[in-house]
Scaffold this motif. Structure first.
Motif, short mmCIF file in Angstrom:
data_model
loop_
_atom_site.label_atom_id
_atom_site.label_comp_id
_atom_site.label_asym_id
_atom_site.label_seq_id
_atom_site.Cartn_x
_atom_site.Cartn_y
_atom_site.Cartn_z
N GLU A 91 0.65 -1.62 -0.10
CA GLU A 91 -0.27 -0.65 -0.01
C GLU A 91 0.45 1.31 0.30
OE1 GLU A 91 -2.75 0.22 3.01
OE2 GLU A 91 -3.46 2.02 2.46
N VAL A 92 -0.04 2.24 -0.42
CA VAL A 92 0.94 3.50 -0.87
C VAL A 92 0.56 4.20 -0.32
CG1 VAL A 92 2.50 5.89 -2.69
CG2 VAL A 92 1.87 3.35 -4.03
N GLN A 93 2.29 4.63 0.70
CA GLN A 93 1.30 5.77 1.98
C GLN A 93 2.30 7.16 1.63
OE1 GLN A 93 1.84 4.14 5.53
NE2 GLN A 93 -0.64 3.57 5.53
N LEU A 94 1.67 8.03 1.85
CA LEU A 94 3.20 9.36 1.52
C LEU A 94 2.40 10.13 3.58
CD1 LEU A 94 1.49 9.91 -2.05
CD2 LEU A 94 3.82 8.94 -1.44
N VAL A 95 3.68 10.49 3.35
CA VAL A 95 3.87 11.70 4.94
C VAL A 95 3.89 13.20 4.64
CG1 VAL A 95 3.82 11.27 7.67
CG2 VAL A 95 3.33 9.50 6.08
N GLU A 96 3.54 13.76 4.58
CA GLU A 96 4.06 15.48 4.66
C GLU A 96 4.34 16.17 6.10
OE1 GLU A 96 0.58 14.91 1.60
OE2 GLU A 96 0.89 14.39 3.01
N SER A 97 5.53 16.55 5.82
CA SER A 97 5.88 17.48 7.12
C SER A 97 6.94 18.51 6.44
CB SER A 97 6.61 17.01 7.66
OG SER A 97 8.06 16.59 7.30
N GLY A 98 7.32 19.50 7.32
CA GLY A 98 7.94 20.62 7.08
C GLY A 98 7.24 21.83 6.70
N GLY A 99 5.94 21.53 7.12
CA GLY A 99 4.99 23.04 6.76
C GLY A 99 5.14 24.54 8.62
N GLY A 100 4.73 25.54 7.91
CA GLY A 100 4.79 26.74 9.44
C GLY A 100 4.26 27.55 8.84
N LEU A 101 4.59 28.35 10.32
CA LEU A 101 4.42 29.86 9.66
C LEU A 101 5.92 30.87 9.34
CD1 LEU A 101 2.74 32.70 9.34
CD2 LEU A 101 3.25 32.14 12.84
N VAL A 102 5.58 30.73 8.85
CA VAL A 102 6.99 32.31 7.87
C VAL A 102 6.35 33.90 7.04
CG1 VAL A 102 6.40 31.38 5.64
CG2 VAL A 102 8.60 32.04 6.41
N GLN A 103 7.30 34.99 8.03
CA GLN A 103 6.58 35.39 7.34
C GLN A 103 7.24 36.17 5.47
OE1 GLN A 103 9.52 38.37 9.22
NE2 GLN A 103 7.73 38.96 10.10
N ALA A 104 6.46 37.03 4.51
CA ALA A 104 6.86 37.37 3.37
C ALA A 104 8.04 36.70 2.98
CB ALA A 104 6.00 37.91 2.93
N GLY A 105 8.50 36.71 2.03
CA GLY A 105 9.96 36.38 1.48
C GLY A 105 10.71 35.31 2.15
N GLY A 106 10.15 34.53 3.10
CA GLY A 106 10.55 33.54 3.80
C GLY A 106 10.95 32.74 3.32
N SER A 107 11.28 30.85 3.96
CA SER A 107 11.94 29.95 3.24
C SER A 107 10.95 28.58 4.24
CB SER A 107 13.08 30.06 2.50
OG SER A 107 13.28 30.61 1.60
N LEU A 108 10.27 27.87 3.60
CA LEU A 108 10.22 26.76 4.00
C LEU A 108 10.57 25.44 3.04
CD1 LEU A 108 6.98 27.28 5.34
CD2 LEU A 108 8.95 27.11 6.56
N ARG A 109 11.15 24.38 3.44
CA ARG A 109 11.38 22.39 2.91
C ARG A 109 10.01 22.36 3.23
NH1 ARG A 109 16.60 18.62 3.51
NH2 ARG A 109 15.19 18.56 5.09
N LEU A 110 9.33 21.61 2.60
CA LEU A 110 8.79 20.61 2.91
C LEU A 110 8.84 19.06 2.12
CD1 LEU A 110 5.11 22.26 1.63
CD2 LEU A 110 5.89 22.50 3.66
N SER A 111 9.07 18.06 3.01
CA SER A 111 8.76 16.73 3.08
C SER A 111 8.19 15.82 2.63
CB SER A 111 10.26 15.96 3.67
OG SER A 111 11.47 16.95 4.54
N CYS A 112 8.25 14.62 1.55
CA CYS A 112 7.03 13.95 1.58
C CYS A 112 7.82 12.51 1.54
CB CYS A 112 6.65 13.65 0.07
SG CYS A 112 5.63 13.01 -0.81
N ALA A 113 7.81 12.06 2.78
CA ALA A 113 8.10 11.01 3.15
C ALA A 113 7.11 9.27 2.31
CB ALA A 113 8.20 9.90 4.54
#
Length: 129
Positions: A1-23
């Protein structure tokens, strides 16, 4: 069975950066196309970016070009979305999803989230102005 788990989101100010992960589990990344998509309540889902590690191809929506980078680490069976120069309009729940036609990545990504399945639970990204 295929399972995907996302993480890495959050609150950031405009102009900022984030890295999301999909395991991913239950699949080999080389055999699938992976899409990052996002959803805002009351609006249609939007495909953001896609990757085929097996074919070495990527696809970006117009809103993502120049700001987001999709990548994969097959050893970790994980796909990443690096998001730079974030804007308030990027606020959404971000999901990853799969399609078994990686050889036609651009075509299926242009069609959009409706042809991708096995969505994870999502990760919230909030960009403040």
């Amino acid at each position: 069975e295929v399972q995907l788990v996302e993480s890495g989101g959050g609150l950031v100010q405009a102009g900022g950066s984030l890295r999301l992960s999909c395991a991913a589990s239950g699949l080999s990344l080389d055999d699938y196309a992976i899409m990052w998509l996002r959803q805002v309540p009351g609006k249609e889902e939007e495909g953001v970016s896609c990757i085929s590690s097996g074919f070495g191809t990527t696809y970006y929506s117009d809103s993502a070009k120049g700001r987001f980078t999709i990548s994969s680490d097959n050893a970790k069976n994980t796909v990443y979305l690096h998001m730079n120069n974030l804007r308030p309009e990027d606020t959404a729940v971000y999901y990853c999803a799969v399609n078994r036609r990686p050889e036609i990545l651009a075509q299926i990504c242009r069609i959009g989230p409706s042809v991708f399945g096995s969505w994870g639970q999502g990760t919230q990204v909030t960009v403040s102005s």
